[in-house]
Scaffold this motif. Sequence first.
Motif, PDB file in Angstrom:
ATOM      1  N   LEU A 150     -18.517  -2.964   5.503  1.00 34.37           N
ATOM      2  CA  LEU A 150     -17.751  -2.189   4.769  1.00 34.37           C
ATOM      3  C   LEU A 150     -17.027  -0.833   5.463  1.00 34.37           C
ATOM      4  N   LEU A 151     -18.245  -0.202   6.249  1.00 35.10           N
ATOM      5  CA  LEU A 151     -18.009   0.884   7.029  1.00 35.10           C
ATOM      6  C   LEU A 151     -17.026   0.495   8.169  1.00 35.10           C
ATOM      7  N   ALA A 152     -17.401  -0.541   8.674  1.00 34.48           N
ATOM      8  CA  ALA A 152     -16.563  -1.025   9.898  1.00 34.48           C
ATOM      9  C   ALA A 152     -15.198  -1.198   9.228  1.00 34.48           C
ATOM     10  N   VAL A 153     -14.708  -2.021   8.367  1.00 35.40           N
ATOM     11  CA  VAL A 153     -13.640  -2.324   7.568  1.00 35.40           C
ATOM     12  C   VAL A 153     -12.894  -0.814   7.453  1.00 35.40           C
ATOM     13  N   ALA A 154     -13.707  -0.079   6.732  1.00 39.16           N
ATOM     14  CA  ALA A 154     -12.945   1.169   6.452  1.00 39.16           C
ATOM     15  C   ALA A 154     -12.450   1.772   7.841  1.00 39.16           C
ATOM     16  N   VAL A 155     -13.365   1.981   8.830  1.00 35.52           N
ATOM     17  CA  VAL A 155     -12.716   2.299   9.926  1.00 35.52           C
ATOM     18  C   VAL A 155     -11.385   1.800  10.696  1.00 35.52           C
ATOM     19  N   VAL A 156     -11.767   0.328  10.443  1.00 32.32           N
ATOM     20  CA  VAL A 156     -10.481  -0.285  11.142  1.00 32.32           C
ATOM     21  C   VAL A 156      -9.043   0.110  10.308  1.00 32.32           C
ATOM     22  N   LEU A 157      -9.326  -0.040   8.920  1.00 32.59           N
ATOM     23  CA  LEU A 157      -8.286   0.293   8.094  1.00 32.59           C
ATOM     24  C   LEU A 157      -7.735   1.690   8.271  1.00 32.59           C
ATOM     25  N   LEU A 158      -8.655   2.616   8.521  1.00 31.99           N
ATOM     26  CA  LEU A 158      -8.224   3.934   8.535  1.00 31.99           C
ATOM     27  C   LEU A 158      -7.559   4.148  10.085  1.00 31.99           C
ATOM     28  N   ALA A 192     -11.525   0.212  -8.169  1.00 36.04           N
ATOM     29  CA  ALA A 192      -9.968   0.279  -8.225  1.00 36.04           C
ATOM     30  C   ALA A 192      -9.479   1.730  -8.309  1.00 36.04           C
ATOM     31  N   TYR A 193     -10.214   2.538  -8.900  1.00 36.24           N
ATOM     32  CA  TYR A 193      -9.795   4.086  -8.961  1.00 36.24           C
ATOM     33  C   TYR A 193      -9.705   4.693  -7.844  1.00 36.24           C
ATOM     34  N   LEU A 194     -10.720   4.551  -6.872  1.00 35.31           N
ATOM     35  CA  LEU A 194     -10.601   4.914  -5.514  1.00 35.31           C
ATOM     36  C   LEU A 194      -9.087   4.523  -4.682  1.00 35.31           C
ATOM     37  N   ALA A 195      -9.237   3.326  -4.727  1.00 40.40           N
ATOM     38  CA  ALA A 195      -7.889   2.770  -4.145  1.00 40.40           C
ATOM     39  C   ALA A 195      -6.745   3.168  -4.717  1.00 40.40           C
ATOM     40  N   TYR A 196      -6.588   3.437  -5.947  1.00 39.31           N
ATOM     41  CA  TYR A 196      -5.382   4.170  -6.611  1.00 39.31           C
ATOM     42  C   TYR A 196      -5.246   5.473  -6.251  1.00 39.31           C
ATOM     43  N   LEU A 197      -6.256   6.088  -6.080  1.00 39.56           N
ATOM     44  CA  LEU A 197      -6.244   7.419  -5.582  1.00 39.56           C
ATOM     45  C   LEU A 197      -5.718   7.596  -4.424  1.00 39.56           C
ATOM     46  N   GLY A 223     -11.289   3.157  -0.657  1.00 43.13           N
ATOM     47  CA  GLY A 223     -10.284   4.236  -0.399  1.00 43.13           C
ATOM     48  C   GLY A 223      -9.502   3.964   1.121  1.00 43.13           C
ATOM     49  N   ALA A 224     -10.287   3.450   2.027  1.00 40.87           N
ATOM     50  CA  ALA A 224      -9.423   3.234   3.259  1.00 40.87           C
ATOM     51  C   ALA A 224      -8.279   2.270   3.061  1.00 40.87           C
ATOM     52  N   PHE A 225      -8.647   1.129   2.117  1.00 38.09           N
ATOM     53  CA  PHE A 225      -7.617   0.105   1.854  1.00 38.09           C
ATOM     54  C   PHE A 225      -6.468   0.937   1.155  1.00 38.09           C
ATOM     55  N   GLY A 226      -6.610   1.697   0.106  1.00 37.09           N
ATOM     56  CA  GLY A 226      -5.949   2.565  -0.672  1.00 37.09           C
ATOM     57  C   GLY A 226      -4.900   3.400   0.588  1.00 37.09           C
ATOM     58  N   MET A 227      -5.318   4.090   1.528  1.00 34.63           N
ATOM     59  CA  MET A 227      -4.904   4.571   2.354  1.00 34.63           C
ATOM     60  C   MET A 227      -3.656   3.893   2.981  1.00 34.63           C
ATOM     61  N   ALA A 228      -4.330   2.776   3.771  1.00 30.04           N
ATOM     62  CA  ALA A 228      -3.426   1.846   4.445  1.00 30.04           C
ATOM     63  C   ALA A 228      -2.278   1.422   3.551  1.00 30.04           C
ATOM     64  N   VAL A 229      -2.469   1.096   2.217  1.00 31.22           N
ATOM     65  CA  VAL A 229      -1.254   0.763   1.415  1.00 31.22           C
ATOM     66  C   VAL A 229      -0.385   2.063   1.226  1.00 31.22           C
ATOM     67  N   SER A 230      -1.018   3.255   1.013  1.00 27.92           N
ATOM     68  CA  SER A 230      -0.295   4.288   0.879  1.00 27.92           C
ATOM     69  C   SER A 230       0.776   4.519   1.953  1.00 27.92           C
ATOM     70  N   VAL A 231       0.420   4.432   3.377  1.00 28.59           N
ATOM     71  CA  VAL A 231       1.183   4.543   4.520  1.00 28.59           C
ATOM     72  C   VAL A 231       2.124   3.431   4.364  1.00 28.59           C
ATOM     73  N   ALA A 232       2.016   2.347   4.133  1.00 25.39           N
ATOM     74  CA  ALA A 232       2.678   0.902   4.474  1.00 25.39           C
ATOM     75  C   ALA A 232       3.688   1.056   3.188  1.00 25.39           C
ATOM     76  N   ALA A 233       3.387   1.405   1.836  1.00 21.25           N
ATOM     77  CA  ALA A 233       4.131   1.215   0.850  1.00 21.25           C
ATOM     78  C   ALA A 233       5.425   2.215   0.826  1.00 21.25           C
ATOM     79  N   PRO A 234       6.483   1.739   0.303  1.00 18.27           N
ATOM     80  CA  PRO A 234       7.820   2.622   0.179  1.00 18.27           C
ATOM     81  C   PRO A 234       7.781   3.709  -0.783  1.00 18.27           C
ATOM     82  N   ARG A 235       6.957   3.395  -1.887  1.00 16.93           N
ATOM     83  CA  ARG A 235       7.129   4.175  -2.990  1.00 16.93           C
ATOM     84  C   ARG A 235       5.514   4.310  -3.815  1.00 16.93           C
TER      85      ARG A 235
END
Lengths: 348, 261, 278
Positions: free
Chosen positions: B241-249, B85-90, B171-183
Amino acid sequence: MPALRTDGLTKYYGDVRGVEDLSFDVEGGEVFGFLGPNGAGKTTTIRTLMGFQSPTDGTAMVLDADIRDAEALRTVRADIGYLPAEPSFNENVTGRRLLAYHGALRGDVRSDELLELFDPPLDRKVREYSRGNKQMLAIVLAFMHDPDLLIMDEPTSGLDPLKQEELLAFIRSEQQRGKTFFFSSHILSEVRKVCDRIAIIRDGRLVELEAVESLIDRSGKTVRARLGGEVEAAELALDGVHDVEISGDAASPEPEERRDSAVGPDHATTVSFTYTGAYEPLLERLLEYEILDLSIEEAPLEDVFMRFYGEDPSERVEAVENGARRDATDEDDKNARRRAERSEEADV
Amino acid sequence: MFETTRFDAERLAPSSVVIGASIAAFGGMMTLIAPGILGDVDLETLFEQLPAAMVEQMGLRHMGTLEGFIAIELYEYVWLLGLGAYLAYLAGGTIAGDVENGRMDTLLVAPVSRARLLGERYLALLTPIVVVNVVTFAGVYGATLLIAESIPLVDLAAVHTLSVPYLLACGAFGMAVSVAAPRRRIAEGVAAGTIIGTFLLEMLVSGTDVSWLGAIAPMRYYDPLGALTESAYDPTGAGILLAVAVVLLVGSAWLFGEVDV
Amino acid sequence: MKTATDGAPAEGPSAVSPLAEVARFEGRNRLTVTAVLAVLFSAFGALYIWIGPQMIDAGFSEMLDAMPPIVNELFGFESLASIEGLLASEFYTLGWIVGLGGYLAYTAAGTVAGDLGEGRMDTLLAGPVARRSVLLGKFVAVLVPIVVLNVVVPAVLYVMALAAGQSLSIVDLAVVHALSIPYLLFWSAFGLLVGAVVRRGRTAGRLALGIVFLGWLGESVIATTDYKWVGGISPMRYFDPQDVLIHGTFDLVGAVILLVGVAVLLTASHHWFGTRDL
């Protein structure tokens, strides 16, 4: 090819208009002022030009790169300096570290020289910076890679008057070195000092695009004359006369005397108006009176801009008086009425 | 090259060390007190009463061991839940935060592509991942040296190594959210909340008829308990997991290239 | 001369106290997150009601006995033989004790420290507002999520359990939620103190959250050892959903201790905030 050319540039945020159908060129080596009241779309235009947001319609070429082409724009950004309206940095690092970081990203060829002019406390953390220090750091970052084109959003904001002057002088000297500037502002004195040409936008639309000198020429002169005798506004209704103000002469002798002899050789009237016509007809008309005093000056830039900054584009705003706007269409009526009221007061 | 990664990594380093040291201290303490706590559980009798299939499936046989204890106490919850959760938050705060406060403008002026910027910031997340893994590994292993029991070094190393793909996926999931989220706050909340939510979901549905629901949880593909107690590593899960990370990135990089900042 | 205030009372400071104004403003800002949390907790609870019977049938409760005591302590796995037992474990332990407690500490710390760090506090205190009013106003505002969640979530759980034909004691449910309020207030007050001391929004929030997490882990671990009394410093010791839901007993003394803790923390943060430079 101009350094910057917009072609029908339009940006909507959903249904909200940011800017619409902007078309203008900024030639290499010129300082181009981009003016407008708050919320007119200046920052929207600039951020679209920088590629931070994509245009809804139309496009722009910045140093030969189409702003819709992210790759081309990325390449030319090496030659663009940008100063945002409100510089924002990582707060938790020192200015020096930020300088090194951004220098590594965009190149650093002259930060040492720039830091002599603009000297934020580099060894302190950005968190502790004042607004002015942040602005100076942002200025150094904008110029450090010696870009050819500078896009600046209200560059002097946050600086003290001394630093403002230094920045304006710096812009002029950089222009001598062939740099091109596109900057937004609403401070007219700085525009007057450095800009070659200006564009004015209001409500997201371009309403004026002209060289500063010709804009001032075209916007006419402020004429102020003290004439002998009583003068009616209608008598001065020449082509090109606007905004006539008439007042009884404050320097006239005692009121009783004036009341007794409303028209007399020792009575004078002060008239002032804006004049956009040729000199001869004006002087001929004035010569019909006894001219006690006459001055013809360049109209202040504020008056010029007031015309473009008004609410309704269809009504040319002429002046602001007593907090109420008057416009050109019923100008004469109102003037006549006001003059009548005023002379009544003066005669009581 | 990699200036942004370096810059970000510098700023992530202090908190990474603090978190790593805290978890290592916690893990070390757990290891030290484990023998005393585990002493009184009579597992064999219990297992005889349970269906054999269940014992196998849940890896219960090793539950009362030091490895099982550490796996549950430290890795299942601190790693899967806390660190994930911390990595996703970061990651959630990176792009959204810079866009929100205007720093992104200053960054994007440089002649770097948005995709590269996103990639470099993502790589900087390796700082907490590596630091926390190394420090905790050292802490737990060091503690086992002080007690009579021991954890096989290979298993311990495998747990940490396999956690890297897991944390990278978070972390990759967090990046995806970070790009998509408004704030920023929304990005951080959604990123961390989703990891916590999938963790709870996986925990809840495992062993039930609807256990297929847990397939969306990244925790399904990384099993510290199995690795520690049975030396059962799941390289396929790590690969997924790595494949998902790549796709998300790749998806986030594409989206980041399209959006207005 | 006509002015805007003709006929109306002068626009001075409002009749409502500054504390209430701050609380109203901050509380309104919390409505969205509160609604989101209420939906999430309800959905999560619904999952339990739905899957719970399967877990009970699968014989999870026997499995529990095989777990090391620390695990049971950590998640409150006392009984997985009933819906109450299930809820008391993961839902209340993770959701309420760790999740909601952590969120409140994080957000309370963030609101004070964020205002301090970004200069908003200057704007606020430029008015005729006491620092105490600001601090207490922010504290009162966290009652919004606390109260809303403690009303909505049990109601939803109860209705869903009824609909699913599960038995769920409404009294026990109400008591758990009532007793959770002092516990949640404690972490909110703790967050305020962290925020006033640390002053940097994000750092303060993370620190407060980390401490909640540690309090939970630490208390669970210590409870299984001979040094159980050390866990007395952790607020988790004084709120125990298992007691209520499984055994039907409740710890009023614990609630009082938590409320005393709230008072102490508020006094401390008020003292700190009131005597330091902004």
